[in-house]
Design a protein around this motif. Sequence first.
Motif, PDB file in Angstrom:
ATOM      1  N   LEU A   1       0.765  -1.279  -0.091  1.00  0.00           N
ATOM      2  CA  LEU A   1      -0.002  -0.061  -0.008  1.00  0.00           C
ATOM      3  C   LEU A   1       0.713   1.413   0.110  1.00  0.00           C
ATOM      4  O   LEU A   1       0.352   2.097  -0.481  1.00  0.00           O
ATOM      5  N   PHE A   2       2.054   1.382   0.568  1.00  0.00           N
ATOM      6  CA  PHE A   2       2.770   2.247   0.519  1.00  0.00           C
ATOM      7  C   PHE A   2       3.689   2.751  -0.630  1.00  0.00           C
ATOM      8  O   PHE A   2       3.448   3.864  -1.253  1.00  0.00           O
ATOM      9  N   LYS A   3       4.285   1.461  -1.248  1.00  0.00           N
ATOM     10  CA  LYS A   3       4.858   1.646  -2.622  1.00  0.00           C
ATOM     11  C   LYS A   3       3.895   2.073  -3.682  1.00  0.00           C
ATOM     12  O   LYS A   3       4.059   2.707  -4.785  1.00  0.00           O
ATOM     13  N   GLY A   4       2.427   1.633  -3.395  1.00  0.00           N
ATOM     14  CA  GLY A   4       1.492   2.010  -4.555  1.00  0.00           C
ATOM     15  C   GLY A   4       0.968   3.422  -4.379  1.00  0.00           C
ATOM     16  O   GLY A   4       0.189   3.757  -5.231  1.00  0.00           O
ATOM     17  N   GLY A   5       1.337   4.002  -3.291  1.00  0.00           N
ATOM     18  CA  GLY A   5       1.019   5.125  -3.096  1.00  0.00           C
ATOM     19  C   GLY A   5      -0.537   5.497  -2.658  1.00  0.00           C
ATOM     20  O   GLY A   5      -1.251   6.626  -2.500  1.00  0.00           O
ATOM     21  N   TYR A   6      -1.035   4.254  -2.157  1.00  0.00           N
ATOM     22  CA  TYR A   6      -2.249   4.223  -1.620  1.00  0.00           C
ATOM     23  C   TYR A   6      -2.487   4.620  -0.008  1.00  0.00           C
ATOM     24  O   TYR A   6      -3.317   5.253   0.577  1.00  0.00           O
ATOM     25  N   LEU A   7      -1.177   4.641   0.682  1.00  0.00           N
ATOM     26  CA  LEU A   7      -1.345   4.447   2.013  1.00  0.00           C
ATOM     27  C   LEU A   7      -0.210   5.767   2.364  1.00  0.00           C
ATOM     28  O   LEU A   7       0.974   5.946   2.124  1.00  0.00           O
ATOM     29  N   ASN A   8      -0.852   6.877   2.919  1.00  0.00           N
ATOM     30  CA  ASN A   8       0.080   7.905   3.622  1.00  0.00           C
ATOM     31  C   ASN A   8      -0.035   7.955   4.915  1.00  0.00           C
ATOM     32  O   ASN A   8      -0.824   7.199   5.591  1.00  0.00           O
ATOM     33  N   SER A   9       0.448   8.822   5.712  1.00  0.00           N
ATOM     34  CA  SER A   9       0.819   8.899   7.199  1.00  0.00           C
ATOM     35  C   SER A   9      -0.558   9.168   7.769  1.00  0.00           C
ATOM     36  O   SER A   9      -1.008   8.542   8.785  1.00  0.00           O
ATOM     37  N   LEU A  10      -1.456  10.217   6.897  1.00  0.00           N
ATOM     38  CA  LEU A  10      -2.939  10.315   7.584  1.00  0.00           C
ATOM     39  C   LEU A  10      -3.749   9.011   7.532  1.00  0.00           C
ATOM     40  O   LEU A  10      -4.523   8.873   8.285  1.00  0.00           O
ATOM     41  N   PHE A  11      -3.675   8.324   6.324  1.00  0.00           N
ATOM     42  CA  PHE A  11      -4.496   7.303   6.094  1.00  0.00           C
ATOM     43  C   PHE A  11      -4.117   6.220   7.135  1.00  0.00           C
ATOM     44  O   PHE A  11      -4.920   5.490   7.521  1.00  0.00           O
ATOM     45  N   ALA A  12      -2.816   5.994   7.253  1.00  0.00           N
ATOM     46  CA  ALA A  12      -2.343   5.035   8.366  1.00  0.00           C
ATOM     47  C   ALA A  12      -2.973   5.215   9.638  1.00  0.00           C
ATOM     48  O   ALA A  12      -3.465   4.366  10.455  1.00  0.00           O
ATOM     49  N   VAL A  13      -2.821   6.403  10.311  1.00  0.00           N
ATOM     50  CA  VAL A  13      -3.428   6.899  11.299  1.00  0.00           C
ATOM     51  C   VAL A  13      -5.031   6.591  11.456  1.00  0.00           C
ATOM     52  O   VAL A  13      -5.468   6.147  12.223  1.00  0.00           O
ATOM     53  N   GLN A  14      -5.692   7.044  10.436  1.00  0.00           N
ATOM     54  CA  GLN A  14      -7.216   6.636  10.209  1.00  0.00           C
ATOM     55  C   GLN A  14      -7.451   5.052  10.259  1.00  0.00           C
ATOM     56  O   GLN A  14      -8.406   4.690  10.910  1.00  0.00           O
ATOM     57  N   ILE A  15      -6.458   4.255   9.483  1.00  0.00           N
ATOM     58  CA  ILE A  15      -6.714   2.795   9.717  1.00  0.00           C
ATOM     59  C   ILE A  15      -6.457   2.490  11.161  1.00  0.00           C
ATOM     60  O   ILE A  15      -7.326   1.448  11.721  1.00  0.00           O
ATOM     61  N   VAL A  16      -5.560   2.865  11.839  1.00  0.00           N
ATOM     62  CA  VAL A  16      -5.418   2.524  13.278  1.00  0.00           C
ATOM     63  C   VAL A  16      -6.385   2.964  14.109  1.00  0.00           C
ATOM     64  O   VAL A  16      -6.962   1.876  14.874  1.00  0.00           O
ATOM     65  N   VAL A  17      -7.129   4.080  14.062  1.00  0.00           N
ATOM     66  CA  VAL A  17      -8.226   4.351  14.617  1.00  0.00           C
ATOM     67  C   VAL A  17      -9.591   3.550  14.274  1.00  0.00           C
ATOM     68  O   VAL A  17     -10.035   3.064  15.221  1.00  0.00           O
ATOM     69  N   TRP A  18      -9.608   3.158  13.041  1.00  0.00           N
ATOM     70  CA  TRP A  18     -10.784   2.449  12.699  1.00  0.00           C
ATOM     71  C   TRP A  18     -10.507   1.067  13.311  1.00  0.00           C
ATOM     72  O   TRP A  18     -11.794   0.387  13.669  1.00  0.00           O
ATOM     73  N   LEU A  19      -9.342   0.394  13.120  1.00  0.00           N
ATOM     74  CA  LEU A  19      -9.308  -0.923  13.520  1.00  0.00           C
ATOM     75  C   LEU A  19      -9.574  -1.063  14.925  1.00  0.00           C
ATOM     76  O   LEU A  19     -10.213  -2.030  15.615  1.00  0.00           O
ATOM     77  N   GLU A  20      -8.920  -0.007  15.817  1.00  0.00           N
ATOM     78  CA  GLU A  20      -9.672   0.087  17.488  1.00  0.00           C
ATOM     79  C   GLU A  20     -10.650   0.090  17.404  1.00  0.00           C
ATOM     80  O   GLU A  20     -11.396  -0.607  18.532  1.00  0.00           O
ATOM     81  N   LYS A  21     -11.533   1.134  16.807  1.00  0.00           N
ATOM     82  CA  LYS A  21     -12.997   1.076  17.004  1.00  0.00           C
ATOM     83  C   LYS A  21     -13.790  -0.198  16.644  1.00  0.00           C
ATOM     84  O   LYS A  21     -14.674  -0.869  17.099  1.00  0.00           O
ATOM     85  N   ARG A  22     -13.321  -0.702  15.057  1.00  0.00           N
ATOM     86  CA  ARG A  22     -14.235  -1.662  14.759  1.00  0.00           C
ATOM     87  C   ARG A  22     -14.108  -3.104  15.200  1.00  0.00           C
ATOM     88  O   ARG A  22     -15.165  -3.874  15.365  1.00  0.00           O
TER      89      ARG A  22
END
Length: 81
Positions: free
Chosen positions: A27-48
Motif C-alpha cells: 500500500l505504501f509503494k503503490g501510493g495508496y497509504l500515507n501517514s494520515l490514512f495510516a492513522v485513520q486505519i489504526v483508529v478504525w481498527l481500534e473502534k471496529r
Amino acid sequence: MEDRLQIVRDYIHGHLGNVTVADDEDLFKGGYLNSLFAVQIVVWLEKRFGIAVRGSDLTLDNFRSIKDIAAFVDDYFTLIG
C-alpha cells in the motif's frame, strides 16, 4: 467467525473510492497509504475490532498490505485467546 480480511479489504477499497487493490499489494509503494490514512486505519481498527494498537505494533510489516493488516488483527485475537 467474521471474515476480517474481507472487512479490512472493504474498508481500504471504500476509502480509496472503490479502487481495487490486491490483498498482498504494498500500500505504501503503490501510493495508496500515507501517514494520515495510516492513522485513520489504526483508529478504525481500534473502534471496529475493539483492539488496542500499541506503539510497538506500528511497524510497516503490520500495515504494508490489506493481507498484513488483517493478519495483524487476527494475531491480536489469537494472542488474547
